[in-house]
Design an enzyme around this catalytic site. Structure first.
Site, PDB file in Angstrom:
ATOM      1  CD  GLU A 117      -3.249   4.241   2.007  1.00  0.00           C
ATOM      2  OE1 GLU A 117      -4.372   4.026   2.550  1.00  0.00           O
ATOM      3  OE2 GLU A 117      -2.362   3.342   2.527  1.00  0.00           O
TER       4      GLU A 117
ATOM      5  CG  HIS B 190      -8.179   1.802   2.314  1.00  0.00           C
ATOM      6  ND1 HIS B 190      -8.587   0.872   3.148  1.00  0.00           N
ATOM      7  CD2 HIS B 190      -6.895   1.920   2.528  1.00  0.00           C
ATOM      8  CE1 HIS B 190      -7.880   0.213   3.792  1.00  0.00           C
ATOM      9  NE2 HIS B 190      -6.621   0.930   3.752  1.00  0.00           N
TER      10      HIS B 190
HETATM   11  N1  TRP Z   1      -5.356   3.249   7.169  1.00  0.00           N
HETATM   12  C1  TRP Z   1      -4.281   3.442   6.837  1.00  0.00           C
HETATM   13  C2  TRP Z   1      -3.677   2.595   5.879  1.00  0.00           C
HETATM   14  O1  TRP Z   1      -3.505   1.305   5.923  1.00  0.00           O
HETATM   15  C3  TRP Z   1      -3.362   3.336   8.136  1.00  0.00           C
HETATM   16  C4  TRP Z   1      -2.784   4.495   8.821  1.00  0.00           C
HETATM   17  C5  TRP Z   1      -2.419   5.945   8.277  1.00  0.00           C
HETATM   18  C6  TRP Z   1      -2.728   4.818  10.302  1.00  0.00           C
HETATM   19  N2  TRP Z   1      -1.890   6.552   9.311  1.00  0.00           N
HETATM   20  C7  TRP Z   1      -2.242   5.985  10.455  1.00  0.00           C
HETATM   21  C8  TRP Z   1      -3.443   4.165  11.510  1.00  0.00           C
HETATM   22  C9  TRP Z   1      -2.068   6.703  11.564  1.00  0.00           C
HETATM   23  C10 TRP Z   1      -3.199   4.689  12.576  1.00  0.00           C
HETATM   24  C11 TRP Z   1      -2.436   5.922  12.785  1.00  0.00           C
HETATM   25  O2  TRP Z   1      -3.794   2.584   4.741  1.00  0.00           O
HETATM   26 ZN    ZN Z   2      -5.127   0.488   4.779  1.00  0.00          ZN
END
Ligand code: TRP
Ligand code: ZN
Length: 885
Positions: A304, A307
């Site tokens: 995270e 990201h």
């Molecule tokens: N972006 C998040 C990750 O991979 C993924 C994610 C978190 C997500 N919560 C979600 C995707 C709910 C779909 C729905 O780090």
């Molecule tokens: Zn991710």
């Protein structure tokens, strides 16, 4: 859940947005029985879409519209159109503001998407399309805006009020309420928005960036968990330093926050400056979290955090590009974990996972390319293909351009696209431009689904001293019907001489040898590479480090595999040789089982593992990995038709044989390690993980002997371990044993000690749900009545139902179809209140084509029953309809 049939959305239909939102000003008034959201959007016509003022179509779902103004003018119902997913207005100028007020109901939001409540606190989950359940908006990742957010709530219940960016003002309000305003200076799409309001405590630390900026770090949790944050905090600081050193990426706000919530559909979410985590991905301390849980926390915190650049500063143009941020970020977190722990062990675990689960996805009805061309529900595309195969694709680029070239490419990518919403093509282009290479053919990895096969054959010419390897690649059909053209497959390889030494590798036409391990690119359907100066028949070591996500085959015999296990200089391939040997031995046993013959196991597997156990120079984590037989799910994946009973029977037989014949060395290593564990305080570091991993796998083999001494050792470990890794293994070993009284006693003691710790109780549920002994379904059903179980909590669903359907194959696939019926009933229930979880739990049923015709009919019957069960969410509808197509 709409009433209309869900629609397919296509990448080819992408168009840039008609309007842009430069600024977003939000005010949330949070109450117990509803919440109000006031939004002011500062908007303008997108110059890239030319002249004219088409209607403005805002996304919005499950919102009660209270008022809407365009500029200063409050609109009446005749001035706009409203349906269950849009609010349409007619702008009259190039630039304008839109003000809306809506009422929403977080207190009854069970889908855990948008604004919802978890254990009394308010929190959000907006990726992918949750923001439209908060306010009317252009909810698409290529609309980026500057957000200011004010949260107003009761002071006493919600003393902590958080949103993205920096806190700029706060104060008391009326009626015991208070407010706080946050401003995020970075442009971001709505899916990165976050809000939290609750009674939380925080652990605080700080980090000084490479340019000497001080960043405040805070991890917010419920008060009783304040003692379980240190590992996540350490992981965060390590991640921040690693991203500076490895990718040159510096953090960009003055504060970075993580909030742990108990009800969360996934692992965690990278909201700008305010990551929201499933508590299972934050909380870890020796007494309550296993080594695996500690490593998972470290990896997710890193993921995270990473990201912030790969996803937030540079984001996705549209959701078809999801792997742009997810594949790359998984690749980055894998690099981090490799550097923090054993790189070879990390690679082994990732490859085993990919081959078991992603290969199965690639062979099933939901197969899709790393960059899909269409979808019905984007939540269904947060998949192993987008994440794990996407990471493999990034890894292959690194293999092709080299480590330095890859860093040049990533630097160019971040610099060129900072603040933009871009595509996978843009990522590849940066890699091409930084390295002067052409990756046109390589890009087929993004557009062609399915797992390529790579069949390799050899020819040695003793007179000419040449050795040729011929590669034939093919890729099975997938539901998208895309015609498969040859991939670029980087194959790292070496050749071993009869002493096990690497031979210098000179390809015909080259003037000099280039080392003893090198990468060749297979780019054609059939291609031969000829090595010269090869004095004797060599043994090839192929696809070292698993350099491409393919199914490689080479006609090794078992003696050759044993030779590679001992001599290959590539640690990954030493493990891989052992796996292939195990697969051959297990497949032979499966055949015997099917023919009703007595099972006789090839003694070479015992010999090979005996020497692994005897080798003190090997990393103990490697020894543990080498002792782990391929799982039932992997044996299923590689079967033409999976015979559930034969796979289970053969594998259990092999485990008992190994336990019996290797009892002495297993017992010696168990005891030696347990003695060290007894006198060593718990440390979450790789050398300690390794010791406990070997100790624990040894114990699980040893218990198959049912010897009193082993039972006593297990109970001793269960009673006196100071950490969850040893305690939980002892519990699992007892649960899978025939010692009913000891098992019941341990389960009761464990539940009594940990009844107030939800995450530990999840482990308690999983251990029981995963036990392959008879009667599992009845136990699972009984456990659903346990006071600690709650169908509304995704962690509980995964711990009990997910573990049963995903890991307890022999019981889930019971020939009478009871497991299938149970799962279908649950999916129907879950569909009504949490579509994302319902759709994910459905995955095991989608694999019906793998099984015998009787099971196929039963599984299909359950899918049909779900399809006919009433109003399906788009999530479940898509998976069910594609599975039955
Ligand atoms: N972006 C998040 C990750 O991979 C993924 C994610 C978190 C997500 N919560 C979600 C995707 C709910 C779909 C729905 O780090
Ligand atoms: Zn991710």
């Amino acid at each position: 859940m709409g009433t209309a049939q869900p629609q397919m959305i296509y990448l080819k239909d992408y168009q840039a947005p008609e309007y842009l939102i430069d600024e977003t000003h939000l005010t949330f008034e949070l109450f117990e029985d509803h919440s109000l959201v006031h939004a002011q959007l500062v908007m303008r016509r997108n110059p890239a879409r030319g002249a004219g003022l088409p209607p403005l179509v805002l996304d919005g779902q499950q919102l009660e519209l209270l008022s809407v103004s365009l500029g200063d003018r409050e609109l009446s119902a005749a001035d706009y159109q409203l349906d269950d997913s849009h609010l349409t207005l007619q702008p009259t100028a190039q630039s304008f503001t839109v003000d809306t007020s809506v009422r929403i109901h977080p207190e009854s939001n069970t889908a855990l998407e948008g604004l919802y409540k978890s254990s009394g606190m308010f929190c959000t989950q907006c990726e992918a399309e949750g923001f439209r359940k908060i306010t009317y908006y252009l909810d698409r990742p290529d609309v980026m805006s500057k957000f200011t957010t004010t949260v107003v709530a009761e002071q006493h219940r919600y003393p902590v009020l958080l949103s993205n960016g920096n806190p700029i003002a706060s104060g008391p309000g009326e009626d015991g309420r208070h407010w706080a305003t946050w401003e995020d200076p970075f442009m971001k799409p709505a899916y990165l928005f976050a809000l939290v309001a609750g009674d939380l405590w925080c652990v605080e630390d700080s980090f000084t960036t490479m340019n000497q900026r001080d960043v405040a770090l805070r991890i917010y949790v419920e008060p009783e968990n304040i003692d379980k944050c240190q590992h996540a905090m350490n992981s965060l600081k390590k991640s921040m330093r690693w991203d500076e050193e490895t990718y040159g990426r510096e953090y960009d706000l003055d504060i970075f926050m993580i909030v742990a919530v108990n009800d969360f559909n996934m692992g965690a979410m990278e909201n700008k400056g305010l990551n929201i985590f499933n508590s299972s991905a934050v909380l870890a301390r020796a007494e309550t979290a296993t080594d695996a849980a500690h490593q998972r926390v470290e990896a997710i915190v890193a993921h995270e955090y990473f990201h912030n650049w790969s996803g937030n500063r540079v984001t996705c143009r549209d959701w078809f590009q999801l792997s742009l941020k997810e594949g790359f970020t998984v690749f980055r977190d894998a690099g981090f974990s490799s550097d923090m722990n054993s790189a070879t062990v990390k690679r082994i675990q990732d490859v085993a996972y990919l081959r078991t689960h992603q290969f199965a996805e690639d062979a099933g009805p939901m197969a899709h390319a790393v960059r899909p061309e269409s979808f019905i529900e984007i939540s269904n595309f947060y998949t192993l293909t987008v994440y794990e195969k996407g990471s493999e694709v990034v890894g292959m680029i690194r293999t092709l351009v080299g480590a330095e070239g890859f860093r040049k490419g990533s630097d160019l990518y971040f610099e060129r696209h900072d603040g933009q919403a871009v595509t996978c093509d843009d990522f590849v282009k940066a890699m091409e431009d930084a390295n002067g290479v052409d990756l046109t053919q390589f890009k087929r990895w993004y557009s062609q689904a399915g797992t390529p096969r790579l069949a390799v054959s050899e020819a040695y010419d003793a007179a000419a001293k040449t050795y040729s390897l011929t590669f034939r690649q093919s890729c099975p059909d997938t539901p998208d019907k895309v015609e498969k053209r040859p991939f670029v497959i980087p194959v790292e390889l070496g050749l071993l001489d009869s002493q096990g030494q690497g031979i210098a590798l000179r390809l015909s036409g080259e003037s000099a040898a280039q080392g003893t391990s090198r990468v060749i690119s297979v780019t054609e359907a059939e291609q031969t590479f000829t090595f010269v100066d090869i004095a004797e028949q060599p043994l090839p070591s192929l696809l070292r480090g698993f350099s491409a996500p393919v199914k490689l085959s080479f006609p090794y015999n078992r003696d050759q595999l044993m030779f590679l296990m001992q001599h290959d200089s590539d640690g990954f391939n030493r493990w891989e040789a052992g796996q292939q040997l195990s697969v051959q031995v297990l497949q032979e046993l499966i055949g015997q089982y099917q023919k009703g013959e007595a099972l006789v196991m090839d003694a070479r597997l015992v010999t090979a593992l005996r020497s692994v156990l005897a080798d003190d120079s090997l990393d103990q984590a490697m020894v543990a990995e080498m002792l782990s037989l391929p799982g039932e799910a992997y044996l299923t994946e590689i079967s033409e038709v999976a015979d559930v009973d034969a796979i289970h029977g053969a594998r259990e037989f092999a485990r008992r044989q190994l336990a019996e014949q290797l009892f002495e060395p297993l017992w010696a290593r168990y005891q030696a390690n347990r003695e060290v564990s007894k006198v060593t305080a718990y440390v979450a570091e790789s050398e300690h993980f390794a010791r406990r991993a070997l100790q624990n796998i040894a114990l699980s083999y040893l218990m198959l002997s049912e010897q009193p001494a082993v039972l006593a050792a297990t109970i001793e470990q269960f009673d006196s371990a100071d950490n969850m890794t040893e305690r939980l293994t002892a519990l699992a070993v007892l649960v899978n044993s025939p010692f009913e009284a000891e098992k019941a006693q341990a389960l009761a003691v464990f539940a009594e000690n940990f009844k107030d710790n939800a995450l530990v109780m999840d482990q308690w549920f999983s251990v029981q749900a995963g036990s392959g002994l008879p009667g599992a379904l009845e136990r699972v059903k009984a456990l659903m009545q346990h006071p600690a179980f709650n169908l509304k909590n995704p962690n509980k669903v995964r711990a009990l139902i997910g573990a049963f359907a995903g890991q307890n194959l022999i019981n889930f696939h019971a020939a009478d179809g009871s497991g299938y019926r149970f799962l279908a009933d649950l999916v129907i229930q879950l569909n009504a209140f949490n579509p994302q979880i319902a759709s994910r739990q459905l995955a095991p049923l989608t694999r019906w084509r793998k099984y015998d015709s009787a099971r196929q009919a039963l599984m299909k019957g359950e899918l049909e029953r779900i399809r006919a069960s009433g109003e399906l969410s788009s999530d479940v509808y898509e998976v069910v309809s594609k599975s039955l197509a």
